[in-house]
Design an enzyme around this catalytic site. Structure first.
Site, short mmCIF file in Angstrom:
data_model
loop_
_atom_site.label_atom_id
_atom_site.label_comp_id
_atom_site.label_asym_id
_atom_site.label_seq_id
_atom_site.Cartn_x
_atom_site.Cartn_y
_atom_site.Cartn_z
N PRO A 88 0.82 -1.21 0.00
CA PRO A 88 0.00 0.00 0.00
C PRO A 88 0.86 1.27 0.00
O PRO A 88 0.35 2.36 -0.24
CB PRO A 88 -0.85 -0.11 1.27
N GLU A 115 2.97 -7.10 8.51
CA GLU A 115 3.10 -5.65 8.63
C GLU A 115 3.91 -5.07 7.48
O GLU A 115 3.90 -3.87 7.24
CB GLU A 115 3.77 -5.28 9.96
N ARG A 153 -3.96 -7.26 -20.56
CA ARG A 153 -4.83 -6.63 -21.57
C ARG A 153 -4.03 -5.82 -22.59
O ARG A 153 -4.50 -5.57 -23.69
CB ARG A 153 -5.87 -5.74 -20.89
N ASP A 168 -11.15 1.31 -24.03
CA ASP A 168 -11.74 1.18 -22.72
C ASP A 168 -11.60 2.42 -21.86
O ASP A 168 -10.82 3.31 -22.14
CB ASP A 168 -11.12 -0.02 -21.99
N1 ADE Z 1 -0.98 -5.01 0.13
C1 ADE Z 1 -1.89 -4.55 1.01
N2 ADE Z 1 -2.61 -3.56 0.51
C2 ADE Z 1 -2.15 -3.35 -0.76
C3 ADE Z 1 -2.49 -2.45 -1.81
N3 ADE Z 1 -3.45 -1.53 -1.65
N4 ADE Z 1 -1.83 -2.52 -2.94
C4 ADE Z 1 -0.83 -3.43 -3.11
N5 ADE Z 1 -0.46 -4.30 -2.17
C5 ADE Z 1 -1.12 -4.27 -0.99
#
Ligand code: ADE
Length: 245
Positions: A88, A115, A153, A168
């Site tokens: 993330p 984590e 794609r 698209d």
């Molecule tokens: N691992 C946990 N959340 C994630 C996300 N939003 N994008 C990529 N990997 C992740």
């Protein structure tokens, strides 16, 4: 294009990568997807792949050694692979990123868990970190599947008609216009008459207007980057005043 996916949960990939368009792409040799169990590269008796964070705190951190050994083993066969970590904390994986990734021949994807991953994995091995959006998943596996699917794609031959990916949503910077198929009336809801008119120019104009309207209502931020001509701008001005009314 070759994807090597490093994960603690290879069974999660059953299904998304073995059905439909992706399955066909694999069968036709356009895509080669291999899964690697990171745990197989742990060298201790208990096959430990995570540990408590230095400095304290909640959760566990994925250890560097098994991931390093797994990457190095894969790299024997894929010496030029671009190495990606799903997290993330990464750069947003959008259509432009998918298009860019599709230019690569070899890609290694490390699926993060717990984590996070020991920072030395990033420092020593990772070329790019990608996030699929501002949302936290339980692990990187689903993100990896999204990335493979979206990238495939853009590999020539994967989609039925060559222009499909170009037409698209996002490819022209706008959200797509609405689609209809038979029947022309369903529970009192009818297909817009212009789509039944056979007038291709009118259909194209209607679709452009609807794409602009959908984007304006749902993702106005996209309009800042979209390529718009003077007709589009006039149309947007009309839509804006209609919406504000
Ligand atoms: N691992 C946990 N959340 C994630 C996300 N939003 N994008 C990529 N990997 C992740």
């Amino acid at each position: 294009m070759k994807f090597d996916i490093l994960t603690l949960f290879p069974a999660m990939f059953e299904g998304p990568l073995t059905e439909s368009i992706i399955r066909r792409a694999v069968e036709r040799g356009l895509l080669d997807i291999r899964l690697h169990q990171i745990r197989d590269f742990a060298t201790d008796r208990h096959k430990v792949v995570d540990d408590a964070p230095y400095g304290g705190g909640d959760g566990m951190v994925m250890k560097v050694e098994p991931i390093a050994a797994c990457i190095e083993a894969v790299k024997v066969e894929r010496p030029h692979a671009r190495v990606i970590l799903t997290t993330p904390r990464g750069r947003l994986f959008d259509d432009a990123a998918a298009r860019e990734l599709a230019q690569e021949d070899e890609v290694i994807v490390i699926c993060g868990r717990y984590e996070g991953v020991d920072e030395r994995v990033r420092e020593l091995f990772v070329d790019d970190e990608f996030s699929i959006g501002d949302v936290v998943l339980t692990g990187g596996e689903l993100a990896a599947m999204v990335m493979v699917d979206a990238t495939a794609r853009f590999i020539p031959g994967v989609l039925g008609s060559p222009g499909s990916a170009e037409m698209d949503t996002f490819s022209n910077g706008l959200l797509e216009y609405p689609h209809y198929t038979r029947p022309a009336e369903f529970r009192g809801s009818t297909v817009p008459p212009v789509l039944l008119s056979g007038n291709h120019a009118e259909v194209a104009r209607w679709r452009r207007r609807k794409a602009l309207e959908k984007t304006l209502r749902t993702r106005p931020d996209l309009l800042e980057r979209a390529v718009l001509n003077s007709n589009d701008r006039q149309c947007l001005a009309e839509l804006e005043s209609e919406i504000c009314r």
